[in-house]
Design a protein around this motif. Structure first.
Motif, PDB file in Angstrom:
ATOM      1  N   LYS A 160       0.846  -1.183   0.000  1.00  0.00           N
ATOM      2  CA  LYS A 160       0.000   0.000   0.000  1.00  0.00           C
ATOM      3  C   LYS A 160       0.886   1.239   0.000  1.00  0.00           C
ATOM      4  O   LYS A 160       1.671   1.468   0.913  1.00  0.00           O
ATOM      5  CB  LYS A 160      -0.900   0.000   1.235  1.00  0.00           C
ATOM      6  N   VAL A 161       0.789   2.039  -1.057  1.00  0.00           N
ATOM      7  CA  VAL A 161       1.596   3.250  -1.182  1.00  0.00           C
ATOM      8  C   VAL A 161       0.675   4.432  -1.467  1.00  0.00           C
ATOM      9  O   VAL A 161      -0.540   4.285  -1.563  1.00  0.00           O
ATOM     10  CB  VAL A 161       2.647   3.104  -2.312  1.00  0.00           C
ATOM     11  N   GLU A 162       1.276   5.603  -1.602  1.00  0.00           N
ATOM     12  CA  GLU A 162       0.479   6.806  -1.818  1.00  0.00           C
ATOM     13  C   GLU A 162      -0.208   6.779  -3.182  1.00  0.00           C
ATOM     14  O   GLU A 162       0.374   6.360  -4.179  1.00  0.00           O
ATOM     15  CB  GLU A 162       1.374   8.049  -1.728  1.00  0.00           C
ATOM     16  N   LYS A 163      -1.456   7.238  -3.212  1.00  0.00           N
ATOM     17  CA  LYS A 163      -2.199   7.333  -4.467  1.00  0.00           C
ATOM     18  C   LYS A 163      -1.543   8.375  -5.362  1.00  0.00           C
ATOM     19  O   LYS A 163      -0.971   9.342  -4.872  1.00  0.00           O
ATOM     20  CB  LYS A 163      -3.652   7.706  -4.178  1.00  0.00           C
ATOM     21  N   PRO A 164      -1.580   8.209  -6.699  1.00  0.00           N
ATOM     22  CA  PRO A 164      -2.302   7.190  -7.478  1.00  0.00           C
ATOM     23  C   PRO A 164      -1.458   5.951  -7.769  1.00  0.00           C
ATOM     24  O   PRO A 164      -1.765   5.197  -8.678  1.00  0.00           O
ATOM     25  CB  PRO A 164      -2.606   7.944  -8.774  1.00  0.00           C
ATOM     26  N   TYR A 165      -0.401   5.735  -6.993  1.00  0.00           N
ATOM     27  CA  TYR A 165       0.526   4.645  -7.286  1.00  0.00           C
ATOM     28  C   TYR A 165       0.066   3.334  -6.659  1.00  0.00           C
ATOM     29  O   TYR A 165      -0.551   3.316  -5.594  1.00  0.00           O
ATOM     30  CB  TYR A 165       1.925   4.983  -6.767  1.00  0.00           C
ATOM     31  N   ASN A 166       0.387   2.245  -7.344  1.00  0.00           N
ATOM     32  CA  ASN A 166       0.256   0.904  -6.801  1.00  0.00           C
ATOM     33  C   ASN A 166       1.612   0.230  -6.941  1.00  0.00           C
ATOM     34  O   ASN A 166       2.273   0.368  -7.977  1.00  0.00           O
ATOM     35  CB  ASN A 166      -0.808   0.092  -7.548  1.00  0.00           C
ATOM     36  N   SER A 167       2.027  -0.454  -5.907  1.00  0.00           N
ATOM     37  CA  SER A 167       3.344  -1.079  -5.921  1.00  0.00           C
ATOM     38  C   SER A 167       3.206  -2.566  -5.630  1.00  0.00           C
ATOM     39  O   SER A 167       2.471  -2.962  -4.727  1.00  0.00           O
ATOM     40  CB  SER A 167       4.238  -0.423  -4.861  1.00  0.00           C
ATOM     41  N   PHE A 168       3.889  -3.386  -6.418  1.00  0.00           N
ATOM     42  CA  PHE A 168       3.909  -4.806  -6.110  1.00  0.00           C
ATOM     43  C   PHE A 168       5.202  -5.437  -6.603  1.00  0.00           C
ATOM     44  O   PHE A 168       5.877  -4.914  -7.496  1.00  0.00           O
ATOM     45  CB  PHE A 168       2.682  -5.534  -6.676  1.00  0.00           C
ATOM     46  N   THR A 169       5.545  -6.551  -5.972  1.00  0.00           N
ATOM     47  CA  THR A 169       6.752  -7.303  -6.311  1.00  0.00           C
ATOM     48  C   THR A 169       6.341  -8.683  -6.785  1.00  0.00           C
ATOM     49  O   THR A 169       5.510  -9.341  -6.159  1.00  0.00           O
ATOM     50  CB  THR A 169       7.687  -7.423  -5.096  1.00  0.00           C
ATOM     51  N   LYS A 170       6.922  -9.105  -7.888  1.00  0.00           N
ATOM     52  CA  LYS A 170       6.571 -10.382  -8.502  1.00  0.00           C
ATOM     53  C   LYS A 170       7.771 -11.323  -8.456  1.00  0.00           C
ATOM     54  O   LYS A 170       8.900 -10.915  -8.743  1.00  0.00           O
ATOM     55  CB  LYS A 170       6.136 -10.148  -9.951  1.00  0.00           C
ATOM     56  N   TYR A 171       7.526 -12.590  -8.089  1.00  0.00           N
ATOM     57  CA  TYR A 171       8.579 -13.595  -8.002  1.00  0.00           C
ATOM     58  C   TYR A 171       8.285 -14.723  -8.993  1.00  0.00           C
ATOM     59  O   TYR A 171       7.156 -15.219  -9.056  1.00  0.00           O
ATOM     60  CB  TYR A 171       8.657 -14.174  -6.588  1.00  0.00           C
ATOM     61  N   ARG A 176      12.032 -26.492 -10.233  1.00  0.00           N
ATOM     62  CA  ARG A 176      12.582 -27.003  -8.979  1.00  0.00           C
ATOM     63  C   ARG A 176      12.177 -26.140  -7.787  1.00  0.00           C
ATOM     64  O   ARG A 176      12.512 -26.443  -6.644  1.00  0.00           O
ATOM     65  CB  ARG A 176      14.109 -27.058  -9.066  1.00  0.00           C
ATOM     66  N   GLY A 177      11.456 -25.068  -8.059  1.00  0.00           N
ATOM     67  CA  GLY A 177      11.034 -24.176  -6.990  1.00  0.00           C
ATOM     68  C   GLY A 177      12.079 -23.156  -6.606  1.00  0.00           C
ATOM     69  O   GLY A 177      11.957 -22.487  -5.574  1.00  0.00           O
ATOM     70  N   LEU A 178      13.120 -23.006  -7.436  1.00  0.00           N
ATOM     71  CA  LEU A 178      14.166 -22.023  -7.173  1.00  0.00           C
ATOM     72  C   LEU A 178      13.791 -20.688  -7.814  1.00  0.00           C
ATOM     73  O   LEU A 178      13.284 -20.638  -8.933  1.00  0.00           O
ATOM     74  CB  LEU A 178      15.507 -22.502  -7.739  1.00  0.00           C
ATOM     75  N   LEU A 179      14.056 -19.627  -7.100  1.00  0.00           N
ATOM     76  CA  LEU A 179      13.722 -18.295  -7.590  1.00  0.00           C
ATOM     77  C   LEU A 179      14.590 -17.934  -8.792  1.00  0.00           C
ATOM     78  O   LEU A 179      15.815 -18.023  -8.738  1.00  0.00           O
ATOM     79  CB  LEU A 179      13.929 -17.273  -6.469  1.00  0.00           C
ATOM     80  N   LEU A 180      13.945 -17.544  -9.888  1.00  0.00           N
ATOM     81  CA  LEU A 180      14.655 -17.155 -11.104  1.00  0.00           C
ATOM     82  C   LEU A 180      14.675 -15.648 -11.317  1.00  0.00           C
ATOM     83  O   LEU A 180      15.658 -15.093 -11.792  1.00  0.00           O
ATOM     84  CB  LEU A 180      14.002 -17.803 -12.330  1.00  0.00           C
ATOM     85  N   LYS A 181      13.573 -14.996 -10.959  1.00  0.00           N
ATOM     86  CA  LYS A 181      13.470 -13.571 -11.255  1.00  0.00           C
ATOM     87  C   LYS A 181      12.606 -12.876 -10.203  1.00  0.00           C
ATOM     88  O   LYS A 181      11.627 -13.436  -9.711  1.00  0.00           O
ATOM     89  CB  LYS A 181      12.853 -13.363 -12.637  1.00  0.00           C
ATOM     90  N   LYS A 182      12.996 -11.661  -9.875  1.00  0.00           N
ATOM     91  CA  LYS A 182      12.224 -10.811  -8.973  1.00  0.00           C
ATOM     92  C   LYS A 182      12.026  -9.466  -9.660  1.00  0.00           C
ATOM     93  O   LYS A 182      12.991  -8.847 -10.108  1.00  0.00           O
ATOM     94  CB  LYS A 182      12.960 -10.628  -7.643  1.00  0.00           C
ATOM     95  N   GLN A 183      10.779  -9.022  -9.737  1.00  0.00           N
ATOM     96  CA  GLN A 183      10.463  -7.758 -10.397  1.00  0.00           C
ATOM     97  C   GLN A 183       9.754  -6.826  -9.421  1.00  0.00           C
ATOM     98  O   GLN A 183       8.767  -7.213  -8.801  1.00  0.00           O
ATOM     99  CB  GLN A 183       9.562  -7.991 -11.609  1.00  0.00           C
TER     100      GLN A 183
END
Length: 204
Positions: A160-171, A176-183
């Motif tokens: 939750k950030v200040e409007k009008p922005y929305n922020s999210f992180t994608k994994y 094998r369940g290993l993390l390849l990328k974080k955005q």
């Protein structure tokens, strides 16, 4: 771990593990430098808990951090900078909530609380940073909404950030369940923009 800085992919972090899956060393690279900025060496007690961390910098400086636990194996104190920088920990009122109190030369200057949904997924993070100058002190309170896949992997974190922005992180993970990328993504008026992108590679 690699970091996309503008259009340039640069090395950020190289991590080594032992046979038990514990971190043994981490080499940090800053701003695309070819030589590491600092290397962290991890040590563990007989019961497998982290006991100390030695942070060696390329300029020759060394920083040692020591960890202390209670009888239930919960972290209760972290001491670094020749015992001048100390953090006290409490797990209260349940295992999903941690409270930290930060001291510099014995004087408290920061208090924060983190509430977790899972080990790697935070629901709330709030606290206060004090200053000798009252005008410079500040408070924060962040809330997060987490989404998991069928294997229990954290795939999206909404902040939750200040409007009008929305922020999210994608994994993004491999089979094998290993993390390849974080955005790390910012959305403004439904238009999404990747602010920062991390790539992870593993030895076979």
């Amino acid at each position: 771990m690699y970091h996309m800085n503008g259009g340039t992919l640069q090395k950020d972090l190289v991590t080594h593990y032992n046979a038990a899956g514990q971190k043994t060393k981490q080499f940090w690279f800053w701003n695309g430098e070819s030589r590491f900025h600092n290397v962290e060496t991890f040590y563990y007690s007989r019961n497998g808990l982290p006991s100390s961390l030695i942070d060696s910098f390329a300029d020759g400086n060394i920083e040692i951090t020591t960890y202390y636990y209670d009888s239930n194996r919960n972290l209760k104190k972290r001491v670094t900078l020749n015992k001048k920088d100390t953090i006290d920990f409490w797990t209260y009122p349940n295992k999903h909530t941690t409270i930290q109190r930060w001291y510099m030369e014995g004087k408290p200057y920061r208090f924060d609380t983190a509430i977790y949904e899972a080990e790697t997924a935070m629901l709330e993070y709030f606290g206060t940073n004090k200053s000798q100058n009252a005008a410079r002190g500040f408070k924060w309170h962040y809330k997060f909404k987490n989404k998991f896949d069928g294997k229990g992997n954290l795939v999206t974190v909404y902040a939750k950030v200040e409007k009008p922005y929305n922020s999210f992180t994608k994994y993004i993970y491999n089979k094998r369940g290993l993390l390849l990328k974080k955005q790390e993504i910012i959305s403004v008026n439904k238009k999404k923009e990747i602010q920062t992108e991390y790539y992870f590679k593993y030895d076979k």
